[in-house]
Design an enzyme around this catalytic site. Structure first.
Site, PDB file in Angstrom:
ATOM      1  N   CYS A  88      32.730 -33.392   6.419  1.00 50.24           N
ATOM      2  CA  CYS A  88      32.318 -32.997   7.755  1.00 50.24           C
ATOM      3  C   CYS A  88      33.338 -33.404   8.798  1.00 50.24           C
ATOM      4  CB  CYS A  88      30.965 -33.592   8.085  1.00 50.24           C
ATOM      5  SG  CYS A  88      30.968 -35.335   7.890  1.00 50.24           S
ATOM      6  N   ASN A 133      30.795 -42.599   1.436  1.00 48.35           N
ATOM      7  CA  ASN A 133      31.217 -41.267   0.987  1.00 48.35           C
ATOM      8  C   ASN A 133      32.726 -41.109   0.865  1.00 48.35           C
ATOM      9  OD1 ASN A 133      30.407 -41.612   3.837  1.00 48.35           O
ATOM     10  ND2 ASN A 133      31.470 -39.680   4.146  1.00 48.35           N
ATOM     11  N   HIS A 138      22.423 -31.069  -2.982  1.00 44.04           N
ATOM     12  CA  HIS A 138      23.689 -30.447  -3.406  1.00 44.04           C
ATOM     13  C   HIS A 138      24.726 -31.455  -3.867  1.00 44.04           C
ATOM     14  CE1 HIS A 138      26.326 -31.129   0.237  1.00 44.04           C
ATOM     15  NE2 HIS A 138      25.152 -31.386   0.764  1.00 44.04           N
ATOM     16  N   GLN A 188      25.240 -40.258  -1.248  1.00 41.74           N
ATOM     17  CA  GLN A 188      26.275 -40.353  -2.293  1.00 41.74           C
ATOM     18  C   GLN A 188      25.786 -41.081  -3.532  1.00 41.74           C
ATOM     19  OE1 GLN A 188      29.139 -38.795  -2.437  1.00 41.74           O
ATOM     20  NE2 GLN A 188      29.047 -37.957  -0.363  1.00 41.74           N
ATOM     21  N   GLY A 230      20.805 -34.753   3.968  1.00 42.97           N
ATOM     22  CA  GLY A 230      21.113 -36.090   4.476  1.00 42.97           C
ATOM     23  C   GLY A 230      21.245 -36.147   5.988  1.00 42.97           C
ATOM     24  N   SER A 259      20.585 -35.640  -0.318  1.00 44.74           N
ATOM     25  CA  SER A 259      20.841 -34.190  -0.311  1.00 44.74           C
ATOM     26  C   SER A 259      20.971 -33.709  -1.747  1.00 44.74           C
ATOM     27  CB  SER A 259      22.187 -33.892   0.363  1.00 44.74           C
ATOM     28  OG  SER A 259      22.116 -34.040   1.737  1.00 44.74           O
TER      29      SER A 259
HETATM   30  N1  PLP Z   1      25.395 -39.043   4.360  1.00 48.39           N
HETATM   31  C1  PLP Z   1      26.457 -39.130   3.545  1.00 48.39           C
HETATM   32  C2  PLP Z   1      26.866 -40.459   3.036  1.00 48.39           C
HETATM   33  C3  PLP Z   1      27.164 -37.972   3.159  1.00 48.39           C
HETATM   34  O1  PLP Z   1      28.209 -38.081   2.347  1.00 48.39           O
HETATM   35  C4  PLP Z   1      26.731 -36.725   3.665  1.00 48.39           C
HETATM   36  C5  PLP Z   1      27.456 -35.492   3.315  1.00 48.39           C
HETATM   37  O2  PLP Z   1      28.532 -35.496   2.801  1.00 48.39           O
HETATM   38  C6  PLP Z   1      25.598 -36.691   4.497  1.00 48.39           C
HETATM   39  C7  PLP Z   1      24.969 -37.868   4.831  1.00 48.39           C
HETATM   40  C8  PLP Z   1      25.077 -35.396   5.047  1.00 48.39           C
HETATM   41  O3  PLP Z   1      24.551 -34.604   4.044  1.00 48.39           O
HETATM   42  P1  PLP Z   1      24.283 -33.053   4.330  1.00 48.39           P
HETATM   43  O4  PLP Z   1      25.593 -32.480   4.798  1.00 48.39           O
HETATM   44  O5  PLP Z   1      23.876 -32.519   3.014  1.00 48.39           O
HETATM   45  O6  PLP Z   1      23.233 -32.966   5.371  1.00 48.39           O
END
Ligand code: PLP
Length: 375
Positions: A319, A147, A195, A175, A69, A193
Site C-alpha cells: 500500500c 508486513n 487474501h 500477516q 485488515g 484478510s
Molecule cells: N495490516 C497489515 C499488517 C497488512 O500487511 C495489510 C495489507 O497488506 C493490512 C493490514 C491491510 O489489509 P487489506 O489491504 O487486505 O485491507
C-alpha cells in the site's frame, strides 16, 4: 512469472474458488432476505462464522465479517475512540497504515498518540509499550508480525499489560494469520484478510472480545448483528472460512516448506552477493518474509530489473508502493535512510519452488551488478 510477493497477496486456492462459486452463481440471494434464497446464504454465513470461531478458539458471536485488515483496524481504533470521546492511544511505530493513519485521523479530533519504536531487531519491547501508557490510555495496537520484515511482536506480553491496565488491545494479524494461531486470549481485537492466505480479496474478519466497547464504524442495516451495515459478501465469507481452515490444517507443513525455501535463499544472497544485509532478527521472523538491503542500490531499481525478468518482489508494504520516502518500519528500527531505501522484500508462499528461488538469485546478482556498476 515468479511471484515472491506473497505478503502483498496470494493466489486464490482452487478449492476455495470451488466453495465460493455456488454463492456467486445459483445462490446469489441476499443473506438478509426472509425467503429460501436468503436463508441459504444466511446459513452459509452462519456455518462460516462457526468454523472460524472454532479454529480461532473464540465464540461465534465474537466474529464479525468485514472487508479485510484495513477495515478491521479502522473499526477497532475508531470504534474505541468513538466510545471514549477522548483519550490517549499507544501504537507501535511499525503498524500498517490502516492503524497509523486511523490514529492520525483521531489526533485531528483531539486524541493524543504515542508511537513506540522497535529495537534494532525489528521487535517492539513490551516494557516500552508499558512506559508509553498513561492514565488516560484507551487503546493500544501492536501487530502480531510486521508486513515488511516479518518480525513477530510480543503480543502476548503486551496483551497482558493492556488487560491489567484496562486498555483495549488490538493485534493486527493480517500477516501472521496463516502462520501462527490468533492471540484470542490476549487481544480484545484481532483482524485478518483472507487474501493473505489463498482466500478472496475484500474479505476478512474482525474478532472482538465479548464485552469490549467498540462503537460501529459502518452504520446501515442489521447485518453482522447491527455492528456492520451493508449487504453481506456471502461468497467472500464462505471463501474466508475455507481458506482459513486450509491454512490451519496445513500450517506445520507449509511453515516448514516456506521457511526452508526462504532460509536457503537468504543464506545464498548474503553469501554470494557482497554488501547485503538482512533486516530484522532472522530467529524472530515469520517463515515467509526476507527483507534484504543491498548496498549501493536503490530497492526500486532492483524491483524494476527483476520485474523485467518476470520476477515480482516489493520494496516495503504494497500500500506504500510508489512512496518516495523510505520505509518507516526500517528507519524506526534504526536503519539509515540509504540502507532503508536499498531494501527489497521477498515473500515466499506455498507455490514457490527451489528452482524459482535459484532463478531469482541469478537475476538478483545481475541486477545488483548492473546498478552498482552503472552498466
Ligand atoms: N495490516 C497489515 C499488517 C497488512 O500487511 C495489510 C495489507 O497488506 C493490512 C493490514 C491491510 O489489509 P487489506 O489491504 O487486505 O485491507
Amino acid at each position: 512469472m515468479i511471484y515472491l510477493d506473497n505478503a502483498a497477496s496470494t493466489q486464490l486456492d482452487e478449492e476455495v474458488l470451488t466453495a465460493m462459486m455456488p454463492y456467486l452463481k445459483e445462490n446469489f440471494g441476499n443473506a438478509q432476505s426472509q425467503h429460501s434464497a436468503g436463508r441459504a446464504c444466511a446459513n452459509a454465513v452462519s456455518a462460516a462464522r462457526d468454523k472460524i470461531a472454532s479454529l480461532a478458539g473464540c465464540a461465534a458471536d465474537e466474529v464479525y465479517f468485514i472487508s479485510g485488515g484495513t477495515e478491521a483496524g479502522n473499526t477497532a481504533l475508531k470504534g474505541v475512540c468513538a466510545t471514549h470521546r477522548k483519550g490517549h492511544l499507544v501504537l507501535s511505530s511499525i503498524e500498517h497504515a490502516s492503524l497509523s493513519e486511523s490514529a492520525l485521523d483521531m489526533k485531528k479530533l483531539g486524541f493524543d498518540i504515542t508511537f513506540v519504536e522497535p529495537e534494532k531487531d525489528g521487535a517492539v519491547r513490551a516494557e516500552n509499550v508499558l512506559k508509553a501508557m498513561r492514565e488516560d490510555t484507551i487503546f493500544c495496537a501492536v501487530m502480531a508480525a510486521n508486513n515488511e520484515t516479518g518480525v513477530i511482536q510480543p503480543v502476548e506480553e503486551i496483551g497482558k499489560i493492556c488487560r491489567e491496565k484496562g486498555v483495549f488491545f488490538y493485534a493486527d494479524c493480517v500477516q501472521s494469520a496463516a502462520y501462527m494461531p490468533l492471540p484470542v486470549n490476549y487481544a480484545d481485537g484481532i483482524g485478518f484478510s483472507s487474501h493473505k492466505f489463498y482466500g478472496p480479496k475484500g474479505a476478512g474478519a474482525l474478532i472482538l472480545k465479548k464485552g469490549s466497547k467498540v462503537f460501529r464504524l459502518i452504520s446501515g442495516g442489521m447485518q453482522e448483528r447491527g455492528f456492520r451495515g451493508g449487504t453481506v459478501n456471502t461468497a467472500g465469507i464462505v471463501g474466508t472460512a475455507v481458506a482459513y481452515e486450509r491454512a490451519c490444517a496445513s500450517r506445520n507443513e507449509v511453515n516448514a516448506y516456506v521457511k526452508d525455501l526462504r532460509d536457503g535463499f537468504v543464506a545464498r544472497v548474503l553469501k554470494e552477493i557482497d554488501g547485503t544485509h538482512l533486516n530484522g532478527a532472522p530467529e524472530k521472523t515469520l517463515p515467509s518474509i526476507a527483507n534484504i538491503s543491498f548496498e549501493g542500490c536503490d530497492g526500486e531499481n532492483i524491483l524494476f530489473l527483476l520485474d523485467l525478468k518476470g520476477i515480482c518482489v516489493s520494496t516495503g508494504a504494497a500500500c506504500a508502493a510508489g512512496a518516495a520516502s523510505p520505509s518507516e518500519t526500517l528507519t524506526s528500527m534504526g536503519c539509515g535512510l540509504k540502507h532503508a531505501k536499498s531494501s527489497v522484500r521477498f515473500s515466499f508462499g506455498k507455490h514457490n519452488t527451489k528452482a524459482e528461488a535459484d532463478e531469482t538469485l541469478n537475476c538478483l546478482k545481475f541486477a545488483v551488478d548492473k546498478i552498482r556498476n552503472n552498466r
